[in-house]
Design a protein around this motif. Structure first.
Motif, PDB file in Angstrom:
ATOM      1  N   LEU A 255      38.454  45.360  34.742  1.00 49.04           N
ATOM      2  CA  LEU A 255      38.493  44.102  34.210  1.00 49.04           C
ATOM      3  C   LEU A 255      38.029  44.102  32.908  1.00 49.04           C
ATOM      4  O   LEU A 255      38.407  43.015  32.204  1.00 49.04           O
ATOM      5  CB  LEU A 255      37.416  43.343  35.222  1.00 49.04           C
ATOM      6  N   LYS A 256      36.900  44.733  32.610  1.00 50.83           N
ATOM      7  CA  LYS A 256      36.105  44.455  31.223  1.00 50.83           C
ATOM      8  C   LYS A 256      37.308  45.118  30.289  1.00 50.83           C
ATOM      9  O   LYS A 256      37.375  44.290  29.031  1.00 50.83           O
ATOM     10  CB  LYS A 256      35.134  45.480  30.996  1.00 50.83           C
ATOM     11  N   ARG A 258      40.228  44.477  30.364  1.00 50.73           N
ATOM     12  CA  ARG A 258      41.362  43.306  29.994  1.00 50.73           C
ATOM     13  C   ARG A 258      40.792  42.255  29.320  1.00 50.73           C
ATOM     14  O   ARG A 258      41.084  41.053  29.409  1.00 50.73           O
ATOM     15  CB  ARG A 258      41.934  42.927  31.280  1.00 50.73           C
ATOM     16  N   ILE A 260      37.619  40.570  30.382  1.00 48.19           N
ATOM     17  CA  ILE A 260      37.190  39.497  31.256  1.00 48.19           C
ATOM     18  C   ILE A 260      35.597  40.086  30.844  1.00 48.19           C
ATOM     19  O   ILE A 260      35.275  40.996  31.347  1.00 48.19           O
ATOM     20  CB  ILE A 260      37.754  39.803  32.505  1.00 48.19           C
ATOM     21  N   ILE A 262      32.308  40.761  32.046  1.00 45.61           N
ATOM     22  CA  ILE A 262      31.818  41.003  33.227  1.00 45.61           C
ATOM     23  C   ILE A 262      30.944  42.060  32.888  1.00 45.61           C
ATOM     24  O   ILE A 262      31.158  43.137  31.874  1.00 45.61           O
ATOM     25  CB  ILE A 262      32.722  41.472  34.286  1.00 45.61           C
ATOM     26  N   ILE A 276      31.907  38.163  40.235  1.00 42.63           N
ATOM     27  CA  ILE A 276      33.233  37.649  40.129  1.00 42.63           C
ATOM     28  C   ILE A 276      33.194  36.285  40.511  1.00 42.63           C
ATOM     29  O   ILE A 276      34.164  35.534  39.739  1.00 42.63           O
ATOM     30  CB  ILE A 276      34.142  38.901  40.719  1.00 42.63           C
ATOM     31  N   LEU A 279      32.161  34.115  37.711  1.00 43.26           N
ATOM     32  CA  LEU A 279      33.033  34.269  36.719  1.00 43.26           C
ATOM     33  C   LEU A 279      34.258  32.973  36.942  1.00 43.26           C
ATOM     34  O   LEU A 279      34.493  32.192  36.305  1.00 43.26           O
ATOM     35  CB  LEU A 279      33.858  35.406  36.169  1.00 43.26           C
ATOM     36  N   MET A 280      34.448  32.930  38.418  1.00 48.30           N
ATOM     37  CA  MET A 280      35.463  32.180  38.601  1.00 48.30           C
ATOM     38  C   MET A 280      35.085  31.024  38.561  1.00 48.30           C
ATOM     39  O   MET A 280      35.850  29.865  38.349  1.00 48.30           O
ATOM     40  CB  MET A 280      35.950  32.722  40.207  1.00 48.30           C
ATOM     41  N   LYS A 283      35.113  29.413  35.084  1.00 45.37           N
ATOM     42  CA  LYS A 283      36.340  29.559  34.829  1.00 45.37           C
ATOM     43  C   LYS A 283      37.071  27.958  35.066  1.00 45.37           C
ATOM     44  O   LYS A 283      37.661  27.197  34.542  1.00 45.37           O
ATOM     45  CB  LYS A 283      37.384  30.584  35.422  1.00 45.37           C
TER      46      LYS A 283
END
Lengths: 286, 266
Positions: A255-256, A258, A260, A262, A276, A279-280, A283
């Motif tokens: 994830l990192k 890409r 994101i 985190i 997560i 983060l959601m 967002k």
């Protein structure tokens, strides 16, 4: 007092064609009250190392001092050492032998020479620790389920009230539910007592979740020794040894990569889930 | 400790003896034993010693291994030697203070017996060093095959032998593991009187028997699920062949033993 190991070396079947160096140049310091995860693939020397800690194996070279007792010392009180350092072998249920669960768990405390009342108190306490109640005491250990047998065998060591508890793959070969249960109990036990715990495992998930410090063994040597984050931070090095980081931390890393944002130092499913979700939420709000 | 016991001390090397049909080796050993026990006279002994040495060299097994094999038997060799030396009637060559007579015949007999015992052990060692337990039992099965006509279960006997041999190291390992686990719980196997020691074995023997039964059960299920139903109609991955080498070995051995017997009785 803790455990001190200096320049420990062990050669298996010395002087025969099958000679192999199973431990070499081990230097280690374990403080009282630590929770250590010992990892390494099969044949890395983990089991040989832990058998040195209660004097089942004597150092061929180097020395080990456990709570002030050197296992090389000829006058060393091995019985005392073995009741201070409880060792639960792999598949401990294979060592059950008594007619009843109670008697089997009482084997250790009886060998310690305790009074009948004291034995009863310790057996009851140990069986409660592993979540077995009085109704099980008079059953034959051989009619229990696999997970229950395993817990009886662990209680057999706990009943000796060791200061240090060493568990060799305590969850191996169990179904996920029993696995979860046993690891949770070990965790609870550690938090409620002042025991030092050494957990040998090749499951990165298990170790990441409950250990504070991780020691990685490879080819009879200590390859890494540090906090969970430090060890799992070196995924490449672990992979080169045939080990792996927990699946969750691979996910987090991906994830990192890409982009994101985190925290990279996440090694348990619970923490990853929380991160997560957060983060959601951010967002959605953005 | 326990793991120092060597049983089935096969050494996987590459020598003519390793390649030989196990049947040749088994029958050859029997012939050699007949030779060892009938041999008389210095020519006979010289022949037997020379042949055994030749076989030992042919096996390519280090001499050290044979010497090691003799070690546990030195006592018996020396002991029988002394008995023969002093207790054989004949011409006295030396008398000590306790009126023990050392005789010339005794000395000769002592040397002969020592040579026979050493040859016996070495030639049996040649068989076990050069033949894996599996091919040994295969050989025995084939040799016993003719007796199946009178109801001897040759295949079953051989299978039982292979399984028993296969499980010796496993059980030794298991014993060590269980004994360590019980020692970790404070068991003490080494002290106290006989009764106490016998009692101390219970925590080791019960788990050992349970695991032996469990293994036997698992093995039986595994064999059945692969359709094992005894020897009939079963073919082999490595069939054993009687080759030219075996024929020549047979010829040499039979003539050697013939000569030995002739030297003794003619």
């Amino acid at each position: 007092m803790g455990i001190t190991i200096r320049n420990l070396e062990h050669i298996y079947m010395e002087g025969s064609p099958f000679e192999t160096k199973s431990l070499s140049g081990i230097n280690l310091e374990i403080q009282d009250g630590e929770f250590v995860g010992l990892i390494g693939h099969t044949g890395s020397g983990k089991s040989t190392l832990i058998q040195h800690l209660n004097g089942l194996l004597k150092p061929q070279k180097g020395e080990i001092i456990v709570n002030g007792i050197s296992t090389l010392d000829k006058d060393a009180d091995l019985k005392k050492l073995r009741s201070e350092v409880g060792l639960v072998f792999q598949y401990p249920e294979h060592q059950l032998f008594e007619e009843t669960v109670y008697k089997d768990v009482a084997f250790g405390p009886k060998n310690q020479g305790l009074s009948e009342d004291e034995v009863r108190a310790r057996v009851t306490e140990a069986l409660h620790y592993v979540g077995l109640d009085e109704s099980m005491f008079d059953k034959s250990p051989f009619e229990l389920s696999g997970g229950q047998k395993r817990r009886v065998a662990i209680a057999g060591v706990l009943a000796m009230r060791p200061k240090t508890l060493i568990l060799d793959e305590p969850a191996a070969g169990l179904d996920p539910a029993s696995r979860e249960e046993i690891l949770t109990q070990i965790r609870a036990l550690y938090l409620n007592s002042k025991m030092t715990v050494i957990l040998v495992s090749h499951s990165m998930e298990d170790v990441a979740r409950i250990a504070g410090r991780i020691i990685v063994m490879n080819q009879g040597k200590i390859d890494m020794d540090g906090k969970v984050a430090e060890v799992f931070g070196e995924a490449e090095r672990l992979r080169a040894m045939g080990l792996d980081v927990p699946q969750v931390s691979r996910l987090v890393k991906a994830l990192k990569e890409r982009g994101i944002p985190i925290d990279e130092n996440i090694y348990t499913i619970e923490k990853a889930k929380a991160a997560i979700m957060l983060l959601m939420k951010d967002k959605r709000e953005a | 400790m326990l793991k120092d016991i060597t049983l089935g001390q096969y050494l996987p090397l590459n020598s003519p003896l390793h390649r030989m049909d196990p049947r040749t080796k088994i029958l050859g050993l029997i012939l050699l034993l007949v030779g060892i026990f009938t041999v008389e006279g210095s020519i006979g002994y010289a022949l037997m010693i020379a042949f055994t040495l030749f076989v030992v060299l042919l096996s390519r097994v280090p001499l050290k291994m044979y010497v090691r094999g003799l070690k546990p038997l030195w006592f018996i060799i020396v002991f029988t030697g002394l008995l023969n030396l002093f207790l054989t009637p004949g011409t006295t060559i030396y008398v000590n203070g306790y009126s023990l007579h050392m005789t010339y015949e005794g000395a000769v007999l002592a040397v002969k017996m020592a040579i026979r015992l050493i040859l016996l052990i070495i030639s049996s060692a040649v068989l076990t060093y050069t033949t894996s337990p599996i091919s040994l039992t295969d050989g025995i099965e084939k040799l016993l095959y003719p007796f199946t006509k009178i109801g001897l279960p040759a295949h079953e006997l051989a299978m039982m032998m292979s399984i028993a041999i296969r499980f010796i190291p496993t059980l030794i390992e298991e014993t060590e593991k269980i004994s360590k686990a019980q020692q970790a719980r404070g068991a003490d196997f080494g002290s106290g009187g006989i009764i106490q020691r016998a009692k101390a074995l219970v925590p080791m023997l019960v788990p050992l028997f349970i695991s032996a039964f469990r293994r036997a059960d698992e093995l039986a299920v595994a064999m059945e699920s692969r359709c094992y139903r005894g020897g009939t109609g079963r073919t082999r991955l490595h069939p054993i062949h009687f080759r030219l080498l075996d024929l020549w070995t047979g010829v040499v051995l039979v003539s050697l033993i013939g000569v030995i017997i002739a030297l003794r009785f003619v």
